[in-house]
Design a protein around this motif. Sequence first.
Motif, PDB file in Angstrom:
ATOM      1  N   GLU A  44       0.838  -1.195   0.000  1.00  9.98           N
ATOM      2  CA  GLU A  44       0.000   0.000   0.000  1.00  9.98           C
ATOM      3  C   GLU A  44       0.882   1.259   0.000  1.00  9.98           C
ATOM      4  O   GLU A  44       1.841   1.360   0.763  1.00  9.98           O
ATOM      5  CB  GLU A  44      -0.851  -0.041   1.278  1.00  9.98           C
ATOM      6  CG  GLU A  44      -2.163   0.664   1.221  1.00  9.98           C
ATOM      7  CD  GLU A  44      -3.171   0.032   0.281  1.00  9.98           C
ATOM      8  OE1 GLU A  44      -3.707   0.792  -0.525  1.00  9.98           O
ATOM      9  OE2 GLU A  44      -3.423  -1.171   0.368  1.00  9.98           O
ATOM     10  N   CYS A  45       0.542   2.206  -0.889  1.00 12.91           N
ATOM     11  CA  CYS A  45       1.288   3.463  -0.963  1.00 12.91           C
ATOM     12  C   CYS A  45       0.311   4.632  -0.855  1.00 12.91           C
ATOM     13  O   CYS A  45      -0.890   4.463  -1.088  1.00 12.91           O
ATOM     14  CB  CYS A  45       2.043   3.569  -2.294  1.00 12.91           C
ATOM     15  SG  CYS A  45       3.329   2.311  -2.502  1.00 12.91           S
ATOM     16  N   ASP A  46       0.839   5.820  -0.524  1.00 16.14           N
ATOM     17  CA  ASP A  46      -0.029   6.989  -0.499  1.00 16.14           C
ATOM     18  C   ASP A  46      -0.201   7.528  -1.927  1.00 16.14           C
ATOM     19  O   ASP A  46       0.326   6.949  -2.889  1.00 16.14           O
ATOM     20  CB  ASP A  46       0.495   8.049   0.484  1.00 16.14           C
ATOM     21  CG  ASP A  46       1.804   8.703   0.031  1.00 16.14           C
ATOM     22  OD1 ASP A  46       2.184   8.559  -1.147  1.00 16.14           O
ATOM     23  OD2 ASP A  46       2.441   9.367   0.863  1.00 16.14           O
ATOM     24  N   GLN A  47      -0.910   8.625  -2.060  1.00 11.67           N
ATOM     25  CA  GLN A  47      -1.228   9.139  -3.401  1.00 11.67           C
ATOM     26  C   GLN A  47       0.010   9.572  -4.180  1.00 11.67           C
ATOM     27  O   GLN A  47      -0.004   9.612  -5.404  1.00 11.67           O
ATOM     28  CB  GLN A  47      -2.196  10.314  -3.286  1.00 11.67           C
ATOM     29  CG  GLN A  47      -3.599   9.868  -2.868  1.00 11.67           C
ATOM     30  CD  GLN A  47      -4.560  11.021  -2.779  1.00 11.67           C
ATOM     31  OE1 GLN A  47      -4.148  12.177  -2.635  1.00 11.67           O
ATOM     32  NE2 GLN A  47      -5.848  10.726  -2.868  1.00 11.67           N
ATOM     33  N   ARG A  48       1.100   9.887  -3.468  1.00 10.03           N
ATOM     34  CA  ARG A  48       2.336  10.312  -4.137  1.00 10.03           C
ATOM     35  C   ARG A  48       3.289   9.153  -4.387  1.00 10.03           C
ATOM     36  O   ARG A  48       4.359   9.348  -4.958  1.00 10.03           O
ATOM     37  CB  ARG A  48       3.027  11.395  -3.312  1.00 10.03           C
ATOM     38  CG  ARG A  48       2.187  12.665  -3.193  1.00 10.03           C
ATOM     39  CD  ARG A  48       2.921  13.728  -2.432  1.00 10.03           C
ATOM     40  NE  ARG A  48       4.177  14.084  -3.094  1.00 10.03           N
ATOM     41  CZ  ARG A  48       5.175  14.737  -2.504  1.00 10.03           C
ATOM     42  NH1 ARG A  48       5.067  15.068  -1.236  1.00 10.03           N
ATOM     43  NH2 ARG A  48       6.266  15.035  -3.162  1.00 10.03           N
ATOM     44  N   GLY A  49       2.918   7.952  -3.911  1.00  9.01           N
ATOM     45  CA  GLY A  49       3.741   6.785  -4.176  1.00  9.01           C
ATOM     46  C   GLY A  49       4.653   6.393  -3.035  1.00  9.01           C
ATOM     47  O   GLY A  49       5.434   5.450  -3.172  1.00  9.01           O
ATOM     48  N   TYR A  50       4.578   7.116  -1.906  1.00  5.45           N
ATOM     49  CA  TYR A  50       5.387   6.727  -0.749  1.00  5.45           C
ATOM     50  C   TYR A  50       4.733   5.540  -0.039  1.00  5.45           C
ATOM     51  O   TYR A  50       3.500   5.482   0.085  1.00  5.45           O
ATOM     52  CB  TYR A  50       5.544   7.902   0.224  1.00  5.45           C
ATOM     53  CG  TYR A  50       6.412   9.008  -0.323  1.00  5.45           C
ATOM     54  CD1 TYR A  50       7.794   8.906  -0.278  1.00  5.45           C
ATOM     55  CD2 TYR A  50       5.839  10.138  -0.903  1.00  5.45           C
ATOM     56  CE1 TYR A  50       8.596   9.907  -0.804  1.00  5.45           C
ATOM     57  CE2 TYR A  50       6.635  11.152  -1.424  1.00  5.45           C
ATOM     58  CZ  TYR A  50       8.008  11.030  -1.369  1.00  5.45           C
ATOM     59  OH  TYR A  50       8.799  12.011  -1.894  1.00  5.45           O
ATOM     60  N   VAL A  51       5.555   4.631   0.459  1.00  7.25           N
ATOM     61  CA  VAL A  51       5.053   3.380   1.045  1.00  7.25           C
ATOM     62  C   VAL A  51       4.492   3.630   2.446  1.00  7.25           C
ATOM     63  O   VAL A  51       5.170   4.207   3.309  1.00  7.25           O
ATOM     64  CB  VAL A  51       6.184   2.324   1.112  1.00  7.25           C
ATOM     65  CG1 VAL A  51       5.687   1.039   1.759  1.00  7.25           C
ATOM     66  CG2 VAL A  51       6.730   2.048  -0.285  1.00  7.25           C
ATOM     67  N   LEU A  52       3.270   3.174   2.680  1.00  7.70           N
ATOM     68  CA  LEU A  52       2.655   3.290   4.002  1.00  7.70           C
ATOM     69  C   LEU A  52       3.184   2.190   4.909  1.00  7.70           C
ATOM     70  O   LEU A  52       3.321   1.037   4.478  1.00  7.70           O
ATOM     71  CB  LEU A  52       1.141   3.169   3.887  1.00  7.70           C
ATOM     72  CG  LEU A  52       0.424   4.333   3.198  1.00  7.70           C
ATOM     73  CD1 LEU A  52      -1.017   3.946   2.906  1.00  7.70           C
ATOM     74  CD2 LEU A  52       0.481   5.593   4.046  1.00  7.70           C
ATOM     75  N   THR A  53       3.448   2.564   6.163  1.00  4.92           N
ATOM     76  CA  THR A  53       3.954   1.592   7.139  1.00  4.92           C
ATOM     77  C   THR A  53       3.300   1.831   8.496  1.00  4.92           C
ATOM     78  O   THR A  53       2.775   2.917   8.768  1.00  4.92           O
ATOM     79  CB  THR A  53       5.481   1.729   7.328  1.00  4.92           C
ATOM     80  OG1 THR A  53       5.786   3.075   7.681  1.00  4.92           O
ATOM     81  CG2 THR A  53       6.249   1.323   6.091  1.00  4.92           C
ATOM     82  N   GLY A  54       3.395   0.808   9.356  1.00  7.16           N
ATOM     83  CA  GLY A  54       3.006   0.951  10.748  1.00  7.16           C
ATOM     84  C   GLY A  54       1.631   1.558  10.951  1.00  7.16           C
ATOM     85  O   GLY A  54       0.662   1.182  10.300  1.00  7.16           O
ATOM     86  N   ARG A  55       1.540   2.511  11.864  1.00  3.00           N
ATOM     87  CA  ARG A  55       0.229   3.058  12.210  1.00  3.00           C
ATOM     88  C   ARG A  55      -0.379   3.873  11.073  1.00  3.00           C
ATOM     89  O   ARG A  55      -1.585   4.107  11.062  1.00  3.00           O
ATOM     90  CB  ARG A  55       0.309   3.888  13.487  1.00  3.00           C
ATOM     91  CG  ARG A  55       1.140   5.136  13.358  1.00  3.00           C
ATOM     92  CD  ARG A  55       1.164   5.875  14.669  1.00  3.00           C
ATOM     93  NE  ARG A  55       1.865   7.144  14.512  1.00  3.00           N
ATOM     94  CZ  ARG A  55       2.080   7.996  15.486  1.00  3.00           C
ATOM     95  NH1 ARG A  55       1.646   7.752  16.683  1.00  3.00           N
ATOM     96  NH2 ARG A  55       2.731   9.111  15.261  1.00  3.00           N
ATOM     97  N   ASP A  56       0.424   4.310  10.121  1.00  2.92           N
ATOM     98  CA  ASP A  56      -0.140   5.026   8.970  1.00  2.92           C
ATOM     99  C   ASP A  56      -1.019   4.116   8.115  1.00  2.92           C
ATOM    100  O   ASP A  56      -1.893   4.589   7.393  1.00  2.92           O
ATOM    101  CB  ASP A  56       0.964   5.636   8.103  1.00  2.92           C
ATOM    102  CG  ASP A  56       1.629   6.803   8.798  1.00  2.92           C
ATOM    103  OD1 ASP A  56       0.917   7.561   9.490  1.00  2.92           O
ATOM    104  OD2 ASP A  56       2.853   6.949   8.668  1.00  2.92           O
ATOM    105  N   LEU A  57      -0.775   2.806   8.191  1.00  8.73           N
ATOM    106  CA  LEU A  57      -1.642   1.865   7.479  1.00  8.73           C
ATOM    107  C   LEU A  57      -3.045   1.880   8.073  1.00  8.73           C
ATOM    108  O   LEU A  57      -4.047   1.879   7.353  1.00  8.73           O
ATOM    109  CB  LEU A  57      -1.079   0.448   7.579  1.00  8.73           C
ATOM    110  CG  LEU A  57       0.087   0.110   6.659  1.00  8.73           C
ATOM    111  CD1 LEU A  57       0.715  -1.198   7.087  1.00  8.73           C
ATOM    112  CD2 LEU A  57      -0.395   0.035   5.224  1.00  8.73           C
ATOM    113  N   ALA A  58      -3.096   1.917   9.423  1.00  9.23           N
ATOM    114  CA  ALA A  58      -4.397   1.896  10.093  1.00  9.23           C
ATOM    115  C   ALA A  58      -5.162   3.192   9.843  1.00  9.23           C
ATOM    116  O   ALA A  58      -6.391   3.202   9.776  1.00  9.23           O
ATOM    117  CB  ALA A  58      -4.197   1.673  11.588  1.00  9.23           C
ATOM    118  N   ALA A  59      -4.425   4.297   9.688  1.00 10.02           N
ATOM    119  CA  ALA A  59      -5.065   5.605   9.533  1.00 10.02           C
ATOM    120  C   ALA A  59      -5.440   5.905   8.082  1.00 10.02           C
ATOM    121  O   ALA A  59      -6.109   6.905   7.816  1.00 10.02           O
ATOM    122  CB  ALA A  59      -4.131   6.688  10.062  1.00 10.02           C
TER     123      ALA A  59
END
Length: 92
Positions: free
Chosen positions: A17-32
């Motif tokens: 999973e990545c954010d809209q700019r292509g940075y990889v989501l990790t840890g608690r950012d995945l839950a949010a």
Amino acid sequence: MLIGADPRTQWLQRAVECDQRGYVLTGRDLAAAKPPTRWPLARPPLFLETSLPGVFAAGDVRHRSVKRVASAVGEGAIAVQLAHEYLADQAT
Ligand SMILES: Cc1cc2nc3c(=O)[nH]c(=O)nc-3n(C[C@H](O)[C@H](O)[C@H](O)COP(=O)(O)OP(=O)(O)OC[C@H]3O[C@@H](n4cnc5c(N)ncnc54)[C@H](O)[C@@H]3O)c2cc1C
């Protein structure tokens, strides 16, 4: 001019999973993340763990990372430790 600010993760976005700019989501950012991510386990993801359990991201490619050499190196060291913890859990 700002160079070096775009992650080259197009090839990766089918796997993690990545954010809209292509940075990889990790840890608690995945839950949010909105919409919710495809995290498959009951336990929450570890710090630096991507949406693919046991795969970790460190450094500039990570969503909300500090974008400095020292922090990238530090995250790399932490990612190694987390990989060991993940593998130890798999063995029990
Ligand atoms: C212009 C500029 C100036 C900066 N100045 C400073 C500074 O003064 N102080 C500071 O602390 N930080 C600075 N930074 C930030 C610093 O460079 C980064 O935070 C740091 O390099 C991040 O390290 P990294 O290992 O996460 O990523 P990178 O150093 O970007 O390393 C990623 C590597 O992966 C390779 N790669 C990409 N895709 C693939 C693929 N598909 N397969 C295999 N390899 C791949 C890339 O070629 C690259 O070598 C600057 C950055 C820029 C762009």
